[in-house]
Design an enzyme around this catalytic site. Structure first.
Site, mmCIF file in Angstrom:
data_model
loop_
_atom_site.group_PDB
_atom_site.id
_atom_site.type_symbol
_atom_site.label_atom_id
_atom_site.label_comp_id
_atom_site.label_asym_id
_atom_site.label_seq_id
_atom_site.Cartn_x
_atom_site.Cartn_y
_atom_site.Cartn_z
ATOM 1 N N TYR A 102 -7.088 -9.047 6.755
ATOM 2 C CA TYR A 102 -5.946 -8.493 6.011
ATOM 3 C C TYR A 102 -6.394 -7.815 4.726
ATOM 4 C CZ TYR A 102 -2.785 -10.907 9.174
ATOM 5 O OH TYR A 102 -2.105 -11.329 10.301
ATOM 6 N N SER A 103 -7.623 -7.336 4.707
ATOM 7 C CA SER A 103 -8.214 -6.812 3.474
ATOM 8 C C SER A 103 -7.571 -5.509 3.017
ATOM 9 C CB SER A 103 -9.716 -6.594 3.692
ATOM 10 O OG SER A 103 -10.273 -5.835 2.643
ATOM 11 N N ASN A 104 -7.064 -5.512 1.796
ATOM 12 C CA ASN A 104 -6.593 -4.270 1.177
ATOM 13 C C ASN A 104 -7.739 -3.264 1.075
ATOM 14 O OD1 ASN A 104 -3.884 -5.089 0.524
ATOM 15 N ND2 ASN A 104 -4.740 -6.359 -1.098
#
Length: 290
Positions: A65-67
């Protein structure tokens, strides 16, 4: 794809956080782009310039879920730069929305074991590729210098507050903030006691040091509880400012708490909204009112 719109990074007063003695304003970096969100654009800009001029493929690291992964995929897509993401852990049966978006933007994904990820090993598939490796979160001198170009941070403030993961943005703030402005970070990781040294490592030896609070992580990176979710909803209801539970909600929560404690003598505070709202997609549906 929409272009970066740095002119949309405006200052916005937050009366709900302010009091008769202290004015709080937020720098809305979340508005500059829906995917290359907030501080991510500023931390990436100089890395991307180097990749474009050298013709190298961008390779970077992150979680499901890395920005940072999504922002890098979108920025490389916009600039026409090939890119790959090294993702922590085994490939799941079904990708997260974040990873699906990254793939749709042209990013290659390579999943590696957690121990190999900790050592930041490149997979064999990239061994013969000419790569520009961007550390996780954009950590490094180019990332710090990019963060130092964020608008308004050289203004007249008693204090500038930001969420801190790798500390890259905080280092950029320390690099460019006006003399006499305190720079304060709110760590989103549990027991990240080396953070002060990691920030200092990006700066010249004579640079001012900031203050980092370690009590507002809500259990650690990407951890939350009902109190934080209620705060996010109340903040939005009162101000119209959306936050994410990984970074900015913990920042705003900490600022509100510190206004009653360490910030009592401040008269003008700037809070950096660093974007990253897509991370909320991992929350249960209906948890947030925005």
């Amino acid at each position: 794809m929409e272009a970066i719109q740095e002119d949309l990074a405006t200052l916005e007063p937050v009366p709900w956080l302010s009091n008769p003695a202290t004015r709080v304003q937020v720098l809305r970096l979340d508005r500059v782009h829906p995917l290359i969100s907030g501080n991510k654009w500023y931390k990436l800009r100089f890395y991307l310039e180097t990749a474009r001029s050298s013709g190298k493929k961008v390779v970077t690291f992150g979680g499901a879920y890395s920005n940072h992964i999504l922002a890098t995929a979108a920025a490389c897509n916009q600039a026409g730069i090939p890119c790959a993401g090294i993702i922590r852990g085994e490939a799941p049966p079904q990708y997260s929305e974040t990873l699906r978006d990254a793939v749709s933007l042209g990013m290659e994904l390579h999943f590696i074991a957690r121990e190999a990820y900790r050592q930041k090993q490149l997979p064999a598939a990239l061994a013969d590729t000419s790569c520009l490796v961007i550390p996780e979160g954009g950590y490094g001198i180019p990332g710090m210098l990019g963060a130092a170009t964020m608008p308004f941070i050289s203004g007249t403030f008693d204090r500038i507050c930001c969420a801190t993961g790798t500390g890259t943005m905080m280092a950029g703030l320390l690099h460019s903030a006006a003399k006499g402005t305190a720079v304060t970070g709110f760590s989103v990781l549990k027991n990240h006691k080396s953070l002060t040294q990691e920030v200092a490592a990006l700066l010249p030896p004579s640079s001012p040091s900031g203050i980092i609070y370690h009590d507002f992580h809500f259990g650690g990176y990407a951890k939350y509880n009902p109190t934080l979710i209620r705060f996010m909803n109340e903040l939005y209801a009162q101000t119209g400012i959306p936050t994410d539970f990984v970074y900015t909600a913990k920042l705003f929560y900490g600022v509100k708490a510190m206004l009653e404690q360490d910030f009592k003598t401040d008269r003008n505070i700037l809070v950096i909204h660093s974007g990253g709202l897509q991370g909320n997609r991992s929350l249960p549906k209906g948890a947030l009112i925005f």
